[in-house]
Design an enzyme around this catalytic site. Structure first.
Site, mmCIF file in Angstrom:
data_model
loop_
_atom_site.group_PDB
_atom_site.id
_atom_site.type_symbol
_atom_site.label_atom_id
_atom_site.label_comp_id
_atom_site.label_asym_id
_atom_site.label_seq_id
_atom_site.Cartn_x
_atom_site.Cartn_y
_atom_site.Cartn_z
ATOM 1 N N HIS A 165 -24.295 -39.133 -25.790
ATOM 2 C CA HIS A 165 -23.596 -40.124 -24.989
ATOM 3 C C HIS A 165 -24.497 -40.569 -23.851
ATOM 4 O O HIS A 165 -25.318 -39.804 -23.344
ATOM 5 C CB HIS A 165 -22.324 -39.477 -24.420
ATOM 6 C CG HIS A 165 -21.296 -40.424 -23.905
ATOM 7 N ND1 HIS A 165 -21.259 -40.802 -22.591
ATOM 8 C CD2 HIS A 165 -20.259 -41.035 -24.509
ATOM 9 C CE1 HIS A 165 -20.226 -41.624 -22.411
ATOM 10 N NE2 HIS A 165 -19.606 -41.783 -23.562
ATOM 11 N N TYR A 166 -24.340 -41.812 -23.419
ATOM 12 C CA TYR A 166 -25.213 -42.314 -22.355
ATOM 13 C C TYR A 166 -24.932 -41.667 -21.017
ATOM 14 O O TYR A 166 -25.802 -41.654 -20.146
ATOM 15 C CB TYR A 166 -25.147 -43.840 -22.264
ATOM 16 C CG TYR A 166 -23.970 -44.402 -21.515
ATOM 17 C CD1 TYR A 166 -24.052 -44.690 -20.154
ATOM 18 C CD2 TYR A 166 -22.776 -44.689 -22.166
ATOM 19 C CE1 TYR A 166 -22.982 -45.228 -19.466
ATOM 20 C CE2 TYR A 166 -21.709 -45.225 -21.486
ATOM 21 C CZ TYR A 166 -21.809 -45.489 -20.136
ATOM 22 O OH TYR A 166 -20.739 -46.017 -19.453
ATOM 23 N N TYR A 209 -15.975 -55.565 -29.502
ATOM 24 C CA TYR A 209 -16.078 -56.699 -28.586
ATOM 25 C C TYR A 209 -16.892 -57.804 -29.282
ATOM 26 O O TYR A 209 -18.066 -58.003 -29.001
ATOM 27 C CB TYR A 209 -16.746 -56.281 -27.285
ATOM 28 C CG TYR A 209 -15.995 -55.209 -26.526
ATOM 29 C CD1 TYR A 209 -14.659 -55.381 -26.185
ATOM 30 C CD2 TYR A 209 -16.616 -54.013 -26.159
ATOM 31 C CE1 TYR A 209 -13.965 -54.386 -25.494
ATOM 32 C CE2 TYR A 209 -15.930 -53.026 -25.465
ATOM 33 C CZ TYR A 209 -14.604 -53.216 -25.143
ATOM 34 O OH TYR A 209 -13.918 -52.249 -24.466
ATOM 35 N N ASP A 264 -24.919 -54.306 -19.483
ATOM 36 C CA ASP A 264 -25.154 -52.883 -19.716
ATOM 37 C C ASP A 264 -26.074 -52.651 -20.913
ATOM 38 O O ASP A 264 -26.919 -51.751 -20.916
ATOM 39 C CB ASP A 264 -23.840 -52.139 -19.992
ATOM 40 C CG ASP A 264 -22.688 -52.528 -19.082
ATOM 41 O OD1 ASP A 264 -22.559 -53.734 -18.761
ATOM 42 O OD2 ASP A 264 -21.909 -51.654 -18.714
#
Length: 387
Positions: free
Chosen positions: A36-37, A156, A163
């Protein structure tokens, strides 16, 4: 833990890393057990600190995070429908280089513990290179706009978010340089150019958080497709990306001069909106005059890093340096401590989708959210030689 007075930026970086290391095993960093970032940003900050300090505790902590999630074949669980999944891949390049198993453009670094046994049992690549290859393959499968801009996530549709330029772009450039995949360089530059073309506001010099080519999102302006606000952390990711792109593109190479101008202009735009009293920046960057807006720490950390890098590259002058110093001093003033004397960074906006003004100013905040602390460590390392 913080028993002695901290007097240097690098001391603050150590305090932040040591506090989280004392609270979490690497694989327990929240959200636990995930590629995960959030973890990636924090550990990338720690890696910058390791490069400055060569403290092997930090190297071992980073390596354990990766090794707990990536098996000996380079298999690991990651989201295959979003740019966010790629960011933690930045941790793979140094681990692959030191394994000695994969041809790599760079030389082996000194001062790193030996003993990697993570080779890919199906070939001569390290497990780290095998994992990096999987992340690189996402660029071939992610959905794109009509002009080739990556959707931020599958859910999306036709959305580009600021980002994403950091989440995928720095990895792509590092991969291109490490393994000779030069086509990735043009791809990354194209993503930045699309964002600037459609998301940059000429009046302020800032960029809107998101752009919907389809104009279907409820926040999308029917004419421009842009979301209506300048969200701090999204602008921070953009600045971080632009600065780190310049670390990967040498003097005289295609795209370098344009990016230098972009970073300079963006830095000068940022300092117009810094709160003079606190040194921090607001959650909605250009609306500090509104009573329900609030000062946010993670974007401030990213802006301090961006301004410091731009100054060190000779792209901006003393006004940006002074803004970076003021921002860093403001961050140090708001640091808190828990009962054990461990570092706490407050007022970090939780993960946020694009939206209207109310969406941003009503978002909850957290303490020691990893992308906030990671950004703080990055800012500290950059500011060490400037304070």
């Amino acid at each position: 833990m913080l028993t002695e007075r901290i007097t240097t930026p690098i001391g603050w970086a150590r305090a932040a890393c040591d506090s989280l290391m004392s609270a979490y095993l690497p694989e327990e960093l929240p959200p636990a057990g995930r590629w995960h970032y959030h973890q990636g940003v924090f550990l990338c900050g720690m890696e910058l600190l390791w490069r400055a300090e060569r403290d092997d505790r930090y190297d071992a902590y980073i390596k354990r995070y990766v090794d707990k999630l990536v098996d000996d074949y380079g298999n690991f669980d990651f989201a295959r429908d979003e740019l966010d999944a790629i960011q933690a891949g930045l941790l793979l390049f140094r681990l692959d280089e030191r394994s000695g198993l994969t041809g790599h453009a760079g030389g082996n670094e000194k001062g790193i513990a030996n003993g990697d046994k993570g080779s890919n049992k199906y070939g001569n690549k390290s497990k780290y290179r095998a994992a990096a290859d999987k992340l690189r393959s996402l660029f071939d499968t992610l959905h794109r706009t009509s002009e080739g801009g990556f959707w931020h996530k599958d859910k999306y549709a036709y959305n580009m978010w600021l980002d994403g330029l950091y989440m995928g772009g720095v990895f792509a450039l590092k991969y291109a340089n490490a393994y000779g995949d030069k086509g990735l360089r043009d791809m990354v530059l194209h993503q930045e150019q699309l964002m600037r073309r459609y998301m940059r506001d000429e009046k302020t010099g800032l960029l809107y958080h998101a752009w919907d080519e389809s104009r279907q999102m409820p926040w999308a302006d029917p004419e421009t497709g842009c979301s209506p606000e300048f969200w701090g952390r999204s602008l921070g990711w953009y600045g971080l990306a632009a600065a780190q792109f310049l670390d990967e593109i040498a003097e005289g190479e295609a795209g370098r001069a344009e990016l230098e101008a972009v970073l300079a202009d963006f830095s000068r735009a940022l300092i117009k909106y810094q709160d003079a009293k606190s040194g921090l920046w607001y959650q909605v960057v250009d609306k500090g005059h509104l009573a329900d807006n609030w000062l946010e720490t993670s974007c401030t950390c990213l802006f301090v890093y961006t301004l410091a890098r731009a100054y060190k590259l000779g792209l901006v002058g003393e006004d940006c340096l002074e803004a970076a110093k003021l921002g860093f001093e403001g961050l140090v003033r708001v640091v808190q401590y828990d009962e054990q004397g461990r570092f706490i960074l407050p007022d970090i906006c939780i993960g946020t989708s694009a939206g209207d003004y109310e969406n941003y100013v009503t978002r909850p905040t957290s303490q020691n959210d990893l992308h906030g602390v990671g950004a703080f460590v990055m800012a500290c390392v950059e500011m060490e030689s400037l304070m």
